[in-house]
Design an enzyme around this catalytic site. Sequence first.
Site, PDB file in Angstrom:
ATOM      1  N   ALA A 202      -7.775  -4.015 -16.299  1.00  0.00           N
ATOM      2  CA  ALA A 202      -8.163  -4.253 -17.578  1.00  0.00           C
ATOM      3  C   ALA A 202      -7.193  -5.235 -18.381  1.00  0.00           C
ATOM      4  CB  ALA A 202      -7.676  -2.734 -18.392  1.00  0.00           C
ATOM      5  N   ASP A 216      -2.432   6.698 -11.792  1.00  0.00           N
ATOM      6  CA  ASP A 216      -2.804   6.571 -10.649  1.00  0.00           C
ATOM      7  C   ASP A 216      -2.530   7.521  -9.795  1.00  0.00           C
ATOM      8  OD1 ASP A 216      -4.812   4.546 -11.551  1.00  0.00           O
ATOM      9  OD2 ASP A 216      -3.203   2.871 -10.988  1.00  0.00           O
ATOM     10  N   GLU A 266     -13.120   4.150  -9.073  1.00  0.00           N
ATOM     11  CA  GLU A 266     -11.609   4.076  -8.887  1.00  0.00           C
ATOM     12  C   GLU A 266     -11.087   5.700  -8.625  1.00  0.00           C
ATOM     13  OE1 GLU A 266      -9.751   0.302 -11.017  1.00  0.00           O
ATOM     14  OE2 GLU A 266      -9.181   2.351 -11.556  1.00  0.00           O
ATOM     15  N   TRP A 268      -8.742   7.010  -7.466  1.00  0.00           N
ATOM     16  CA  TRP A 268      -7.245   7.381  -7.711  1.00  0.00           C
ATOM     17  C   TRP A 268      -7.025   7.375  -9.241  1.00  0.00           C
ATOM     18  CZ3 TRP A 268      -9.463   2.708  -6.076  1.00  0.00           C
ATOM     19  CH2 TRP A 268      -9.183   1.733  -6.874  1.00  0.00           C
TER      20      TRP A 268
END
Length: 295
Positions: A202, A216, A266, A268
């Site tokens: 981002a 994460d 993603e 994670w």
Amino acid sequence: MNRKAKRKSPIAMIVSISIVILIAILGSIYYKFEVAQPGTEDESVAPNELENEEMQNKSNEPEPSKPQDQNADDLASSEKNSENPAVNSGEQPVKQPAKETPPATEEVEMENGYIVGQKPATEPTFVNGVLIANKKNPLPSTYNKGEDPKARAAFEIMAKAAMENGIELVAFSGFRSYEYQKTLYDRYVKRDGKEAADRYSARPGYSEHQTGLAFDIGEKGREDLWLTNDFGATAAGQWLAQNAHKYGFILRYPKGKEEITGFMHESWHFRYLEGELATKIYEAGVTLEEYLGIQ
């Protein structure tokens, strides 16, 4: 005899004059109260004449429009849709407001999911009480509350439950400040180019990590799989995807939802939500944007 008549004549004369004066006074009083008052035209207009004048003036005014066999709603509708202006109490025609031409829809220029030229945020965006940070809803650069203690406590409970299943979870990346996110993003752009970097990192101000509600997550001892989608295929990754919602977390960027979330899958990245919202989103099988009906 003649002397007496001469003596009485002055008295008779005085009486006569007095009678004449009295008659004159009574006559003037009678004239003042009985004749002169109602006949005076300079002082005021007689009530009947005034009423007649008002009626005559009203008769010269145009009659206001009157509905025929219509109720109030029908009248309002007919006046609204009529091409001819309605008459307002016989005075001036009512001017209908000019129809506003809807402004032409301006095309918003986009770049990899971001709005080109978007002004910096001055306040965070909340939707139904949920703090939003995505490609169209940035956070102010000054938003710096750090890691949310509720999110950390929820992760610790989840990690303890995973440990009972032989999985040791690690939240290796949590809160990031605006400045730190800028450092990361600039590094990725320099390494992979802007278009590629925008798929997985981002821009500063648009990162969920700045909210302090995102983690994460990886497995201890499997650091080689951190920040890779291979993690999702492991026992730890699968357990997390199936159970995180029980502890208030959602998989923020699911597979096949890049056009909605703006980021590639993603396995994670998990986002904390209070209450039962995470479970509702998980059971609906949608993203946060889809559930809240936002972009």
